[in-house]
Scaffold this active site. Structure first.
Site, PDB file in Angstrom:
ATOM      1  N   GLU A  86       0.856  -0.641  -5.010  1.00 20.31           N
ATOM      2  CA  GLU A  86      -0.039   0.369  -5.500  1.00 20.31           C
ATOM      3  C   GLU A  86       0.894   1.640  -5.770  1.00 20.31           C
ATOM      4  O   GLU A  86       1.098   2.395  -4.571  1.00 20.31           O
ATOM      5  CB  GLU A  86      -1.108   0.505  -4.154  1.00 20.31           C
ATOM      6  CG  GLU A  86      -2.007   1.682  -4.492  1.00 20.31           C
ATOM      7  CD  GLU A  86      -2.493   2.291  -3.284  1.00 20.31           C
ATOM      8  OE1 GLU A  86      -3.681   2.841  -3.397  1.00 20.31           O
ATOM      9  OE2 GLU A  86      -1.825   2.089  -2.107  1.00 20.31           O
ATOM     10  N   ASP A 111       0.922  -1.265   0.214  1.00 22.33           N
ATOM     11  CA  ASP A 111      -0.089   0.033  -0.163  1.00 22.33           C
ATOM     12  C   ASP A 111       0.889   1.255   0.006  1.00 22.33           C
ATOM     13  O   ASP A 111       1.833   1.368   0.506  1.00 22.33           O
ATOM     14  CB  ASP A 111      -0.752   0.135   1.268  1.00 22.33           C
ATOM     15  CG  ASP A 111      -1.783   1.291   1.261  1.00 22.33           C
ATOM     16  OD1 ASP A 111      -2.600   1.215   0.418  1.00 22.33           O
ATOM     17  OD2 ASP A 111      -1.848   1.957   2.282  1.00 22.33           O
TER      18      ASP A 111
END
Length: 989
Positions: free
Chosen positions: A711, A658
Site C-alpha cells: 500500500e 500497510d
C-alpha cells in the site's frame, strides 16, 4: 578448596569462660617453615644445641608415640563397643567424654592453636609415629560421621594423645600437631553455621549440634544411612595435612573426599541479586553444584514451608535459610537425577528443579539472532511447550539487551516471579528459562528490571497466543492442527499473481458477521466468497491489537491472531476451509509502526529497543505511534521472521503491507526541522528500503506461490521491481509482487462523484491512469479506507437519485474490472450498502432480506459482482497481460463530451475483449466505434444495465457485425446502443 579466611570462622572462638587462643607468632611460623623444608634423611637432625640429644629425644618420641597410639586405639574400640551394646549407659559416657574434652581443650588450646600451623606445614611427616597418628585421625573422622557419641569418644582419645605427647617431648612434633589440629577443628566445626541436609522423617527434636548429640542416637543413624547418606555434611573433618589460610607457598594436593565441607547457603551478594530479579546467571547459584565436601543443593521457593531433595531412595530436607531460600550439602561425588518436593501451606508439590537444566537455545540460534538472520525466530524466542532433557515443560526466551534482569511471571506462580529468574545467554541480549511442568493455557508476562532499577511487566513480543482484549497477558500455546489444503498449496505457485486472475474481497473478520468465531466464520465466509466468484479474500489485520477501533492497524501481538475470535488453531481452521473452497487468503500486515502501550513494545527493556533511539525518527506524526528501528539487526529480524511466520505457520497466501510510504520517507508528514537527512543528504529512509527488500526476498524464497502487496501512495520508483534490478534513482526494486494503485482509486472516485454534466471537464481523471499503468504491477483498490470517516459508501458517492446511484456503481465496477490491474472490493460494497462501514455493527445484511422493499436493488448489484467475477476469470484477456502494454489498446479515450470510454483488452494470443463505458445518464443509439477488422462479429458478454442487475435493460441482444467504415483510426467499425450509466463488454462471437 580454598580454606576459609579468618573472618569467616577459620580462627576458633572461645566459649564462655574460655580464653581465646593466640595466633602463632612469627618465630613459630619461621620455625615451622624450616621443619617443612627438612628432607626425610635429615628429619632426625633438629636445630637443638646438641645433635646427640636431639637423636635420643626423637627415638624416645617415636617409642612413646607408638605406645600412645596403641592405647588410644584400645580406648576407641572400647568406646565403640560400649556405645552399641550398652545404650543405657551412653548418656553418662558422652557426658564424661565431653567433660574430659573440655578440660583438655582448656589446658591445651593455646598450644594447639600455635602448633596447628606448624602441623599443617609439616603436612607429610615421615616418622612412624606421625603415620600412626594420621591413621588414627582418619579413623576418628569416619567414626565421627556415624554418631556424635563416637565423635566424643574420639575427641577424648585425641585429648589423651595430646597430653601424652606433651609429656614426652615439648616441641611441636607432627604427631602432636595432628592430634591437636583434629581437636581444634572439631571445635571450629561447632562454631561454623553450615546448613545441612536432614531427613524428612527426622523429628525436629532430634536435630542436635555436632558437639552435643545423644550417644544413643548412633544406632538410629546407622539404620538411616541408606536413606540419607550424609545427613550432617558440615560435621566432616578436614584430614591432617590440609593447608590453612595462613600458610603460604603450600603445594599439597588433598583428595576430594578429604576436603573441608563448605556452607551450601547462597551468599549475601547472590541472595540480594536473586531477590531483586537482577541476577544474570541464576543457574550458577541455584540448583545442584559440586563443591568441596559434596554436592550443594540450593533452591529459591518463596512461601514454601520446606523443600526436600528426592533422588531414588534418598530424601533429604534442605535447610530453610529464610526469604524463600533453602540449601543443603550432600556427600555425593556427582549431581544425581533428582526432583524437589516443595511443601506449601495446605499442599505438597513434587516437581523438577528449573535450575538443573542446560540452556534450550544453542550457539547457532544466538548467532543468527545477533546477525538478524534467524528466519524462524518464533521457534527460538517466546514460550514453547517442549520436552527438554527428558522433562516436559515450557521454554521461555525473550530479547531484552538493556535489562538488568528478567523474570517470568504468570498464573503458574501466582504472578510472583521471585523464584523464576531467567538467565542471560552471553552478549546476545537473550534471556532464557525452562520451567518444568508448565504447559499450554497458562498466562504469562516478563518482569523486566530496567537499567534504572525500576520494573515493568511486559507481554511477550513473540507470544503466539494472547488473552482476549482488553486483558493483555500472553498465553502459552502449541499447535496440533492437521491441515487439509495440500492440493491448494501445490497449485498456488503455478502462475505469478500478476499473470493470474486476482479479484479480492476485503473483510474485517470481527464485523463481517459480528459475534462469529473463526470456526463459525469458516462455515459461512468460504461459501459466500466462492459464490461471488472472488479469487481471494483479504483479511484486515488479524494480529492482536488492544483497541478494536484501530481495525487492527495498531498491533501489539505481531505473532498472535487476535483472541477475540478464537485460538490460533481456530484461525488455521478458517484459512484451511477457505483454501479447500479454492479461495486464497491475503492478510494485512503492519510493520510500519506500533502503539505506545506500556505493557507492549514501547521502551521494552527500559530504553528504546524496537523503536528508533532518535525521538524524531521514532514518533509517527499521524497516528501517535512509534516507528520501528529498521536499521537494527534484531528489529529487522523480528519483522522479517514475522512475515515468514504468517505464511508458513498459517498458510497465508499473501501479505498486504500497510503504510509503506510512511516507511520510505524520512520527511513523511514532517515539517522542515523535524527530520534528519540520510547519509547522502536525501529524504529516503535507507534502513526501511533495506528492510523491505530483505523481507520480500526472504518471503519469496522461503514460500513459493505467495505474493506481497504494497500500500504505497507515492511515485517511488520500483516498488514491484526485483530487488537486484536498479532503477533511475539508483535503488534496487523493493521486490513487492503487487502495489495498490492509489492514484487510480483517487482519480476515478473523484470523477464519479461529479454530476454527469460536469464530468466532461474531468475526463482526464479516468484516462490518466493509463499513462503509468505499466510502471508497476497494480491492484485497483476500493478498500475500507474509502468508505469510512465521512467519505461515504461507494453507492453514496454517486450523484443523482437512487436509480442513478445504483447505475453509477454498476457502471463503475464494470469499468474497474475491465481496466488493467487486479481488483479489490471492500465488504458491503458488493450489494451497494448505503451507509458507511462501522466496525461496531458491520455490513447491513438486512438490505438483502427478501422482506425489505428495496432488496432487489441491492441483490441486483451483488448479482452483477458475481457475474463480473465469473466472466473475468474465464477471460484471459482481462488478466493475463495486466502488466504488459501489449494487453491494452485505446479505441476512444477523448470522448469527453459524451462521457464515453472504449478500449480493447487482449490475451497473449491476441483474442480481444471490447469494453465500453457510458458515464452519461442518457442512452446513445448507434454509437459508432472503430474495431479490428479481423473479428467477424461481436456479442455482449456483460451489460451492467441488464434488468437482472436492476438496470433499464438497454442491451444489444444480437451479434454486432463490423462495417468496412474506418473509425477511430481502425479499418472497421461497429454501431452499438450504449445504455445510460452503464458498461458493456463484448467478445468475438
Amino acid at each position: 578448596m580454598t580454606p576459609r579466611p579468618e573472618s569467616s570462622g577459620s580462627r576458633p572462638k572461645g566459649t564462655a569462660g574460655e580464653k581465646i587462643p593466640e595466633q602463632p607468632t612469627a618465630a613459630q611460623q619461621k620455625s615451622a617453615a624450616k621443619k617443612t623444608a627438612v628432607p626425610k634423611q635429615a628429619a632426625a637432625k633438629k636445630t637443638a644445641p646438641a645433635k646427640a640429644t636431639a637423636k635420643k629425644a626423637a627415638a624416645a618420641k617415636t617409642t612413646v608415640g607408638k605406645t600412645v597410639a596403641k592405647k588410644a586405639a584400645t580406648k576407641k574400640a572400647a568406646a565403640k563397643k560400649t556405645a552399641v551394646e550398652q545404650p543405657a549407659a551412653a548418656t553418662a559416657t558422652a557426658k564424661k567424654s565431653a567433660a574430659k574434652k573440655s578440660a583438655a581443650k582448656k589446658a591445651t588450646t593455646v598450644k594447639a592453636t600455635a602448633a596447628k600451623t606448624t602441623a599443617v606445614k609439616a603436612a607429610a611427616p615421615k616418622s612412624t609415629a606421625a603415620d600412626t597418628v594420621v591413621g588414627k585421625a582418619a579413623a576418628a573422622k569416619t567414626t565421627a560421621k556415624k554418631a556424635p557419641a563416637k565423635k566424643a569418644t574420639a575427641a577424648k582419645s585425641a585429648a589423651a594423645t595430646t597430653t601424652a605427647a606433651e609429656a614426652v617431648a615439648k616441641k611441636a612434633t607432627p604427631a602432636k600437631a595432628t592430634a591437636k589440629k583434629t581437636a581444634a577443628r572439631k571445635t571450629a566445626a561447632k562454631k561454623t553455621a553450615t546448613p545441612a541436609a536432614r531427613t524428612v522423617a527426622e523429628s525436629p527434636a532430634k536435630r542436635t549440634t555436632a558437639g552435643k548429640a545423644p550417644a544413643g542416637e548412633a544406632v538410629a543413624r546407622k539404620s538411616a544411612v541408606k536413606k540419607t547418606p550424609a545427613r550432617k555434611a558440615p560435621a566432616r573433618k578436614a584430614p591432617a595435612g590440609r593447608a590453612s589460610a595462613g600458610v603460604a607457598g603450600s603445594a599439597q594436593v588433598v583428595p576430594p573426599e578429604m576436603e573441608v565441607a563448605v556452607s551450601p547457603a547462597v551468599d549475601a551478594v547472590d541472595r540480594e541479586r536473586l531477590l531483586a530479579g537482577t541476577h544474570h546467571a541464576p543457574h550458577s547459584v541455584l540448583g545442584a553444584h559440586p563443591v568441596p565436601g559434596g554436592i550443594a543443593f540450593r533452591a529459591l521457593r518463596p512461601y514454601a514451608l520446606s523443600v526436600t531433595v528426592v533422588s531414588g531412595e534418598l530424601r533429604a530436607e534442605l535447610h530453610d535459610d529464610g526469604e524463600g531460600f533453602f540449601s543443603g550439602l550432600l556427600p555425593l561425588r556427582e549431581v544425581p537425577p533428582y526432583r524437589l518436593v516443595v511443601e506449601y501451606e495446605g499442599t505438597v508439590l513434587e516437581t523438577e528443579d528449573a535450575y538443573r537444566f542446560l540452556p534450550t537455545l544453542g550457539d547457532l540460534d544466538l548467532h543468527l539472532i545477533g546477525e538478524g538472520r534467524h528466519e524462524e525466530l518464533w521457534t527460538a524466542l517466546g514460550a514453547h511447550p517442549m520436552t527438554h532433557e527428558g522433562v516436559t515443560g515450557t521454554r521461555f526466551a525473550v530479547w531484552a539487551p538493556n535489562a538488568r534482569g528478567v523474570r517470568v511471571t504468570g498464573t503458574f506462580n501466582f504472578w510472583d516471579g521471585t523464584g523464576h529468574i531467567m538467565r542471560s545467554l552471553g552478549s546476545s541480549g537473550v534471556w532464557e528459562l525452562f520451567l518444568p511442568d508448565v504447559g499450554e493455557g497458562e498466562l504469562y508476562k516478563f518482569e523486566i528490571t530496567r537499567p534504572d532499577g525500576s520494573k515493568t511487566l511486559r507481554a511477550d513480543p513473540l507470544a503466539r497466543r494472547t488473552e482476549v482484549p482488553p486483558a493483555t497477558s500472553s498465553v502459552i500455546t502449541s499447535s496440533a492442527y492437521e491441515w487439509g489444503d495440500a492440493e491448494w498449496l501445490a497449485r498456488r505457485a503455478e502462475a505469478p499473481a500478476h499473470e493470474a486472475p486476482f479479484s479480492v474481497y476485503e473483510v474485517h473478520l470481527a464485523s463481517w458477521r459480528p459475534g462469529l468465531t473463526y470456526r463459525q466464520l469458516a462455515e459461512q465466509l468460504p461459501g459466500y466468497v466462492k459464490n461471488l466468484g472472488f479469487t481471494h479474500v483479504e483479511l484486515m489485520p488479524v494480529a492482536e491489537h488492544p483497541f478494536g477501533g484501530s481495525w487492527g492497524y495498531q498491533v501489539t501481538g505481531f505473532y498472535a491472531p487476535t483472541a477475540r475470535l478464537g485460538t490460533p488453531d481456530d484461525f488455521r481452521y478458517l484459512v484451511d476451509k477457505l483454501h479447500q473452497a479454492g479461495i486464497g487468503v491475503l492478510m494485512d500486515w503492519v510493520p510500519a509502526h506500533f502503539p505506545r502501550d506500556d505493557w507492549a513494545l514501547a521502551e521494552f527493556d527500559g530504553r528504546p529497543l524496537y523503536e528508533h533511539e532518535d525521538p524524531l525518527r521514532a514518533a509517527h506524526p499521524d497516528w501517535g505511534t512509534l516507528e520501528f528501528d529498521f536499521g537494527r539487526n534484531e528489529v529487522r529480524n523480528f519483522l522479517v521472521a514475522n512475515a515468514v511466520y504468517w505464511c508458513e505457520e498459517f498458510h497465508i497466501d499473501g501479505l498486504r503491507v500497510d503504510a509503506v510510504a510512511s516507511m520510505l520517507y524520512l520527511d513523511y508528514s514532517r515539517e522542515p526541522g523535524q527530520w534528519t537527512p540520510n547519509e547522502h543528504g536525501g529524504r529516503e529512509n535507507l534502513d526501511a528500503v533495506a528492510f523491505l527488500q530483505e523481507m520480500n526476498a526472504t518471503v519469496y524464497r522461503r514460500v513459493p506461490g505467495v505474493v506481497t502487496i504494497a500500500e504505497e501512495s507515492t511515485a517511488w520508483d520500483g516498488v514491484t521491481r526485483a530487488t537486484h534490478h536498479k532503477g533511475p534513482s539508483g535503488f534496487g526494486g523493493l521486490g513487492f509482487g503487487l502495489k495498490w494503485n492509489m492514484g487510480w482509486m483517487h482519480d476515478s472516485l473523484q470523477y464519479m462523484s461529479h454530476e454527469p454534466v460536469h464530468r466532461k471537464y474531468h475526463h482526464g481523471e479516468m484516462t490518466f491512469s493509463m499513462v503509468y499503468a505499466y510502471s508497476e504491477n497494480y491492484v485497483l483498490p476500493i478498500s475500507h479506507d474509502e468508505v469510512v470517516h465521512g467519505k461515504r459508501s461507494l453507492v453514496s458517492k454517486m450523484p443523482g437519485d437512487w436509480w442513478q446511484q445504483r447505475a453509477g456503481v454498476r457502471s463503475y465496477l464494470g469499468f474497474m474490472w475491465a481496466h488493467p490491474g487486479k481488483q479489490l472490493l471492500f465488504m458491503g460494497q458488493e450489494f451497494a450498502q448505503g451507509a458507511e462501514w462501522s466496525e461496531a455493527h458491520g455490513p447491513d445484511w438486512w438490505l438483502l432480506d427478501p422482506g425489505y422493499g428495496a432488496e432487489p436493488d441491492h441483490r441486483g448489484v451483488r448479482d452483477l459482482v458475481r457475474d463480473l467475477n465469473t466472466v473475468y476469470r474465464a477471460t484471459p484477456a482481462l488478466w493475463r497481460l495486466d502488466t504488459d502494454p501489449a494487453g491494452f489498446e485505446w479505441i476512444v479515450g477523448d470522448a469527453a463530451d459524451d462521457n464515453v470510454l472504449a478500449f480493447l483488452r487482449l490475451d497473449p494470443e491476441g483474442v480481444p475483449v471490447l469494453a465500453v463505458s457510458n458515464f452519461a445518464p442518457v442512452t446513445r443509439q448507434d454509437y459508432r466505434l472503430g474495431v479490428p477488422d479481423d473479428v467477424p462479429a461481436w456479442h455482449e458478454a456483460l451489460n451492467t444495465d441488464a434488468a437482472r442487475y436492476g438496470g433499464s435493460d438497454v442491451i444489444n441482444p444480437d451479434p454486432v457485425k463490423p462495417e468496412p467504415q474506418s473509425w477511430h483510426g481502425r479499418p472497421a467499425s461497429i454501431r452499438l446502443t450504449l445504455p445510460p450509466l452503464a458498461t458493456v463488454w463484448l467478445r468475438p462471437a
